[in-house]
Design a protein around this motif. Structure first.
Motif, PDB file in Angstrom:
ATOM      1  N   VAL A 202     -57.616  47.288 -14.726  1.00  0.00           N
ATOM      2  CA  VAL A 202     -57.910  46.037 -15.290  1.00  0.00           C
ATOM      3  C   VAL A 202     -56.523  45.225 -14.828  1.00  0.00           C
ATOM      4  O   VAL A 202     -56.673  44.130 -14.173  1.00  0.00           O
ATOM      5  CB  VAL A 202     -58.018  45.838 -16.548  1.00  0.00           C
ATOM      6  CG1 VAL A 202     -58.108  44.318 -17.123  1.00  0.00           C
ATOM      7  CG2 VAL A 202     -59.546  46.418 -16.868  1.00  0.00           C
ATOM      8  N   ARG A 203     -55.476  45.717 -15.217  1.00  0.00           N
ATOM      9  CA  ARG A 203     -54.094  44.859 -14.897  1.00  0.00           C
ATOM     10  C   ARG A 203     -54.041  44.774 -13.456  1.00  0.00           C
ATOM     11  O   ARG A 203     -53.581  43.884 -12.983  1.00  0.00           O
ATOM     12  CB  ARG A 203     -52.899  45.953 -15.606  1.00  0.00           C
ATOM     13  CG  ARG A 203     -52.803  45.799 -16.882  1.00  0.00           C
ATOM     14  CD  ARG A 203     -51.605  46.478 -17.463  1.00  0.00           C
ATOM     15  NE  ARG A 203     -51.153  46.312 -18.668  1.00  0.00           N
ATOM     16  CZ  ARG A 203     -51.254  47.108 -19.799  1.00  0.00           C
ATOM     17  NH1 ARG A 203     -51.636  48.199 -19.471  1.00  0.00           N
ATOM     18  NH2 ARG A 203     -51.155  46.829 -21.030  1.00  0.00           N
ATOM     19  N   LYS A 204     -54.495  45.794 -12.625  1.00  0.00           N
ATOM     20  CA  LYS A 204     -54.156  45.675 -11.252  1.00  0.00           C
ATOM     21  C   LYS A 204     -55.436  44.657 -10.586  1.00  0.00           C
ATOM     22  O   LYS A 204     -54.759  44.032  -9.648  1.00  0.00           O
ATOM     23  CB  LYS A 204     -54.567  47.033 -10.650  1.00  0.00           C
ATOM     24  CG  LYS A 204     -53.241  48.271 -10.640  1.00  0.00           C
ATOM     25  CD  LYS A 204     -53.604  49.406 -10.136  1.00  0.00           C
ATOM     26  CE  LYS A 204     -52.455  50.414 -10.332  1.00  0.00           C
ATOM     27  NZ  LYS A 204     -52.968  51.942  -9.765  1.00  0.00           N
ATOM     28  N   LYS A 205     -56.360  44.549 -11.024  1.00  0.00           N
ATOM     29  CA  LYS A 205     -57.280  43.664 -10.710  1.00  0.00           C
ATOM     30  C   LYS A 205     -57.032  42.262 -11.124  1.00  0.00           C
ATOM     31  O   LYS A 205     -56.913  41.207 -10.096  1.00  0.00           O
ATOM     32  CB  LYS A 205     -58.632  43.909 -11.241  1.00  0.00           C
ATOM     33  CG  LYS A 205     -59.239  45.221 -10.921  1.00  0.00           C
ATOM     34  CD  LYS A 205     -59.613  45.175  -9.421  1.00  0.00           C
ATOM     35  CE  LYS A 205     -60.356  46.590  -9.154  1.00  0.00           C
ATOM     36  NZ  LYS A 205     -61.379  46.712  -9.612  1.00  0.00           N
ATOM     37  N   ASN A 212     -49.857  38.051 -12.842  1.00  0.00           N
ATOM     38  CA  ASN A 212     -49.150  39.382 -13.297  1.00  0.00           C
ATOM     39  C   ASN A 212     -48.757  39.676 -14.806  1.00  0.00           C
ATOM     40  O   ASN A 212     -48.794  38.499 -15.308  1.00  0.00           O
ATOM     41  CB  ASN A 212     -47.728  39.403 -12.582  1.00  0.00           C
ATOM     42  CG  ASN A 212     -47.820  39.403 -10.873  1.00  0.00           C
ATOM     43  OD1 ASN A 212     -48.505  40.164 -10.433  1.00  0.00           O
ATOM     44  ND2 ASN A 212     -47.341  38.542 -10.343  1.00  0.00           N
ATOM     45  N   ASP A 213     -48.696  40.911 -15.340  1.00  0.00           N
ATOM     46  CA  ASP A 213     -48.330  41.161 -16.763  1.00  0.00           C
ATOM     47  C   ASP A 213     -49.425  40.211 -17.632  1.00  0.00           C
ATOM     48  O   ASP A 213     -48.694  39.605 -18.487  1.00  0.00           O
ATOM     49  CB  ASP A 213     -47.013  40.689 -16.967  1.00  0.00           C
ATOM     50  CG  ASP A 213     -45.864  41.424 -16.506  1.00  0.00           C
ATOM     51  OD1 ASP A 213     -45.853  42.440 -15.941  1.00  0.00           O
ATOM     52  OD2 ASP A 213     -44.921  40.635 -15.976  1.00  0.00           O
ATOM     53  N   GLY A 214     -50.565  40.314 -17.092  1.00  0.00           N
ATOM     54  CA  GLY A 214     -51.759  39.597 -17.762  1.00  0.00           C
ATOM     55  C   GLY A 214     -52.146  40.355 -19.202  1.00  0.00           C
ATOM     56  O   GLY A 214     -52.857  39.606 -19.994  1.00  0.00           O
ATOM     57  N   LYS A 224     -53.806  42.894 -25.844  1.00  0.00           N
ATOM     58  CA  LYS A 224     -53.971  41.300 -26.007  1.00  0.00           C
ATOM     59  C   LYS A 224     -53.828  40.823 -24.576  1.00  0.00           C
ATOM     60  O   LYS A 224     -52.784  41.189 -23.766  1.00  0.00           O
ATOM     61  CB  LYS A 224     -53.352  40.507 -27.220  1.00  0.00           C
ATOM     62  CG  LYS A 224     -51.550  40.639 -26.635  1.00  0.00           C
ATOM     63  CD  LYS A 224     -50.886  39.816 -27.558  1.00  0.00           C
ATOM     64  CE  LYS A 224     -51.228  38.187 -27.921  1.00  0.00           C
ATOM     65  NZ  LYS A 224     -50.491  37.612 -28.655  1.00  0.00           N
ATOM     66  N   LEU A 225     -54.405  39.658 -24.221  1.00  0.00           N
ATOM     67  CA  LEU A 225     -54.386  38.877 -23.034  1.00  0.00           C
ATOM     68  C   LEU A 225     -53.141  38.164 -23.186  1.00  0.00           C
ATOM     69  O   LEU A 225     -53.276  37.242 -24.390  1.00  0.00           O
ATOM     70  CB  LEU A 225     -55.654  38.323 -22.695  1.00  0.00           C
ATOM     71  CG  LEU A 225     -55.975  37.890 -21.390  1.00  0.00           C
ATOM     72  CD1 LEU A 225     -56.198  39.031 -20.336  1.00  0.00           C
ATOM     73  CD2 LEU A 225     -57.314  36.949 -21.371  1.00  0.00           C
ATOM     74  N   VAL A 226     -52.317  37.763 -22.368  1.00  0.00           N
ATOM     75  CA  VAL A 226     -51.248  37.053 -22.368  1.00  0.00           C
ATOM     76  C   VAL A 226     -51.384  35.653 -21.417  1.00  0.00           C
ATOM     77  O   VAL A 226     -51.526  36.139 -20.116  1.00  0.00           O
ATOM     78  CB  VAL A 226     -49.983  37.886 -21.991  1.00  0.00           C
ATOM     79  CG1 VAL A 226     -48.670  36.826 -21.993  1.00  0.00           C
ATOM     80  CG2 VAL A 226     -49.709  39.226 -22.772  1.00  0.00           C
TER      81      VAL A 226
END
Length: 237
Positions: A202-205, A212-214, A224-226
């Motif tokens: 998911v981070r890569k998507k 980045n760093d979502g 948590k979503l940032v």
């Protein structure tokens, strides 16, 4: 007419299945080039795939992941591998059902009809499409698409589920237990590392569409979503 795609390297079995399924009014193709399974899938656009596990070069699990990343069409595994973990892996990779060999053709037809009803027939969802958005970040859970501005990336079912939960609960922390509950009906079959792998994907998507760093990992709590100074809204949920 519903189209069925058979991916089975036993040519005799594949031909018998094809002939039997055609008797019920379905259009059927049996793949013979096992290096181009996904290319054939994209060109043929079947409504359902029958997929063996043991295949030349890449196994059925690999092709299941490739198909599921691009489509929500039903996938039914047909395999001589009857082990519990093989069936669990198939379902975790996005399959909808698993039939062990030897099998009765009537069972295959019944399962095909059942999956087609759920996906396209009287049992298919009739609700308006859900859209989860924040400014130009938009998640389409049914389409398995995530967009931001002009950028779009395709998701697997599990990736879309993770993002949906994180976006709906923003800015709260989402526990690992809740994510596992949303992703799998029976957590006892899930390796703890499986969630880590999906979260990495998911981070890569998110990175693919410029975020980045979502996602932040909160030790001992979850994820948590940032997103600074923002609030996610659910539309048509």
């Amino acid at each position: 007419m519903n189209k069925i795609m058979i991916v089975e390297d036993d040519t005799k079995l594949a031909e018998l299945l094809k002939l039997y399924i055609q008797k019920y009014g379905y259009e059927v193709i049996a793949v013979t080039d096992f290096d181009r399974v996904f290319d054939i899938f994209q060109a043929y656009q079947p409504n359902l795939v029958l997929l063996d596990v043991n295949l030349p070069k890449f196994d059925g699990f690999y092709w299941c992941r490739q198909i599921r990343a691009a489509s929500t069409c039903p996938i039914i595994f047909i395999s001589a591998r009857s082990g519990e973990m093989d069936q669990v892996m198939a379902l975790e990779y996005g399959a909808d059902d698993y039939i062990t060999k030897p099998f009765h053709h009537e069972i295959v037809i019944a399962k095909i009809k059942s999956q087609l009803r759920r996906a396209f027939g009287e049992y298919a969802p009739k609700l308006e499409e859900r859209v989860i958005s924040h400014h130009d970040l938009i998640l389409y859970p049914e389409r398995l698409e995530l967009t931001k501005g002009s950028k779009t990336t395709l998701l697997t079912k599990k990736e879309a589920t993770i993002l949906e939960v994180l976006m709906k609960r923003y800015p709260k922390v989402v526990s690992r237990e809740l994510l596992l509950e949303k992703l799998w009906d029976d957590q006892s079959f899930v390796d703890e590392n499986t969630l880590n792998v999906n979260m990495t994907r998911v981070r890569k998507k998110l990175q693919e569409i410029g975020i980045n760093d979502g996602i932040e990992t909160i030790r001992g709590a979850g994820y948590k979503l940032v997103w600074e100074n923002s609030k996610y809204e659910t539309i048509h949920s």
